[in-house]
Scaffold this motif. Structure first.
Motif, PDB file in Angstrom:
ATOM      1  N   SER A  27      37.244  35.456  47.436  1.00 11.23           N
ATOM      2  CA  SER A  27      38.330  35.588  46.557  1.00 11.23           C
ATOM      3  C   SER A  27      39.227  34.480  47.048  1.00 11.23           C
ATOM      4  O   SER A  27      39.238  34.142  48.469  1.00 11.23           O
ATOM      5  N   VAL A  29      43.460  33.120  46.502  1.00 12.61           N
ATOM      6  CA  VAL A  29      45.073  32.955  45.885  1.00 12.61           C
ATOM      7  C   VAL A  29      45.702  31.730  46.172  1.00 12.61           C
ATOM      8  O   VAL A  29      45.730  31.542  47.564  1.00 12.61           O
ATOM      9  N   LEU A  53      33.828  30.265  38.777  1.00  8.97           N
ATOM     10  CA  LEU A  53      35.109  30.700  38.838  1.00  8.97           C
ATOM     11  C   LEU A  53      34.985  32.084  37.782  1.00  8.97           C
ATOM     12  O   LEU A  53      34.789  32.138  36.588  1.00  8.97           O
ATOM     13  N   SER A  55      37.138  35.225  36.494  1.00  7.38           N
ATOM     14  CA  SER A  55      38.514  35.923  36.405  1.00  7.38           C
ATOM     15  C   SER A  55      38.598  36.988  35.294  1.00  7.38           C
ATOM     16  O   SER A  55      38.316  36.826  34.230  1.00  7.38           O
ATOM     17  N   GLY A  56      38.472  38.159  35.801  1.00  6.11           N
ATOM     18  CA  GLY A  56      38.466  39.198  34.748  1.00  6.11           C
ATOM     19  C   GLY A  56      36.742  39.327  34.539  1.00  6.11           C
ATOM     20  O   GLY A  56      35.941  39.312  35.372  1.00  6.11           O
ATOM     21  N   THR A  58      35.611  36.744  32.577  1.00  2.00           N
ATOM     22  CA  THR A  58      35.302  35.247  32.224  1.00  2.00           C
ATOM     23  C   THR A  58      34.770  34.561  33.458  1.00  2.00           C
ATOM     24  O   THR A  58      35.341  34.758  34.470  1.00  2.00           O
ATOM     25  N   GLY A  80      46.261  29.624  40.997  1.00  2.00           N
ATOM     26  CA  GLY A  80      45.992  31.062  40.260  1.00  2.00           C
ATOM     27  C   GLY A  80      45.202  31.944  41.454  1.00  2.00           C
ATOM     28  O   GLY A  80      45.299  31.810  42.549  1.00  2.00           O
ATOM     29  N   SER A  81      44.325  32.903  40.895  1.00  2.00           N
ATOM     30  CA  SER A  81      43.622  33.872  41.735  1.00  2.00           C
ATOM     31  C   SER A  81      42.353  33.973  40.913  1.00  2.00           C
ATOM     32  O   SER A  81      42.375  33.957  39.879  1.00  2.00           O
ATOM     33  N   GLY A  82      41.453  34.561  41.894  1.00  2.00           N
ATOM     34  CA  GLY A  82      40.150  34.890  41.576  1.00  2.00           C
ATOM     35  C   GLY A  82      39.091  35.084  42.420  1.00  2.00           C
ATOM     36  O   GLY A  82      39.450  35.177  43.331  1.00  2.00           O
ATOM     37  N   GLU A  88      27.172  34.833  39.651  1.00  2.00           N
ATOM     38  CA  GLU A  88      28.285  36.047  39.113  1.00  2.00           C
ATOM     39  C   GLU A  88      27.592  37.336  39.861  1.00  2.00           C
ATOM     40  O   GLU A  88      26.367  37.660  39.781  1.00  2.00           O
TER      41      GLU A  88
END
Length: 336
Positions: A27, A29, A53, A55-56, A58, A80-82, A88
């Motif tokens: 992860s 940030v 990448l 993100s939620g 996506t 951003g963050s993710g 996945e």
């Protein structure tokens, strides 16, 4: 390496791994307007998986710069963050949802075949008439990072469930044992290849030195004498879509008709999912599930390999078609 530059050493859980699959996930940030740069350095492996990448809900494939010998790769990550991951995440909770769907079928039960070295359940579902003499065995996730194979198995099993619920399959003639995640410790720990015991499970069929393969073998041994495997599929991932099957000199006419009926006319017929059929003779010492089931029971036994970067939607659509065709051939086995 600097305020916005990082290096991560990615190492296997044991050495040397067979066919190294350098899984990674982290992860991040990155505050402000600038992104960050992460260099992945591999020990005992070459770069294999494109970074994703997440993100939620996506998932986006990311560009990557790989050095010539593949020993390291650099990823540029936006602000951003993710999460960035090699494939996945497909965790044990998601596998449980698949098992719950199967366990809700008519004449189905969830079975704990045994426990892993970490004490995690080796979960399966047996569905169909338990007295049916014909048993189909479906295995998955012997190798933790092989997520594209898990996605194919998920869709394959969903299609089998749909066919049963629609009354399209004679449950009285056939039963299934589905084990979607044979290596739960490796999945939970993020291993490249092995179980908690440092063993590649798909080299342990025959030795049965590990609790995961032992659990399947013991269940098969405890089945009534009238119940016998008639086919086995083992879901995996590699660099492209393919099926490993036995050599022509090792199969009879019945197995060849099954293979031709199931896969023979489909190598280039599934939209977005071309695949090849590759024959590999059974090496008695190789310890793969394909070879052990073929040698032990004389049945169609295949390794279902999905490309690492195969489109997920195309993979699911292909798995649905292949599941229906597979069931058609299973129902014809008695006539072959």
């Amino acid at each position: 390496m600097g305020e916005r530059e990082f290096a991560i050493l990615v190492t296997p859980e044991h050495a040397p791994p067979i066919n190294p699959s350098p899984w990674y996930a982290f992860s991040f940030v990155a505050r402000g307007d600038e992104g960050i740069s992460v260099r992945l350095d591999y020990a005992g492996a070459r770069h294999r998986y494109l970074p994703k990448l997440i993100s939620g809900a996506t998932v986006t494939a990311m560009p990557v710069d790989v050095v010539e010998d593949g020993s390291s790769a650099r990823v540029h990550i936006p602000a951003g963050s993710g999460i960035v991951a090699a494939q996945e995440p497909f965790d044990l909770d998601r596998h449980d949802l698949v098992l719950d769907r199967l366990a809700a079928l008519p004449q189905a039960e969830r079975v704990e075949l045994g426990r892993s070295l970490d004490g995690r359940p080796i979960s399966a579902v047996r569905f169909g008439d338990p007295a049916a003499s014909s048993l189909v065995v479906l295995l998955g996730r012997q190798h933790p990072p092989e997520v594209s194979g898990a996605i194919a198995m998920e869709a394959f099993l969903q299609t089998v469930a749909d066919e049963i619920e629609a009354g399209q399959l004679d449950n009285g003639r056939i039963q299934f044992l589905a084990v979607p995640v044979l290596n739960p410790d490796g999945v939970a720990r993020g291993h490249w290849r092995a179980n908690r015991g440092g063993k590649d499970l798909n080299r342990d069929w025959g030795d049965f030195s590990q609790p995961e393969t032992q659990a399947v073998k013991q269940w098969l041994d405890a089945a009534p004498r009238s119940v016998r495997p008639v086919a086995m599929l083992d879901f995996h991932s590699t660099r492209r879509n393919l099926f490993y099957v036995q050599g022509e000199d090792e199969t009879g006419a019945r197995e060849e008709r099954f293979l031709a009926g199931w896969l023979g006319d489909k190598t280039a017929a599934l939209p977005g999912y071309p695949f090849s059929i590759e024959r590999r003779n059974a090496n008695p010492g190789s310890g793969t599930a394909k070879n052990w089931f073929s040698a032990t029971y004389g049945i169609p036994a295949y390794t279902y390999e999905v490309g690492d970067e195969a489109d997920h939607q195309a993979t699911r659509r292909a798995a649905a078609v292949l599941a229906q065709s597979f069931l058609d051939q299973i129902m014809l086995l008695d006539k072959m």
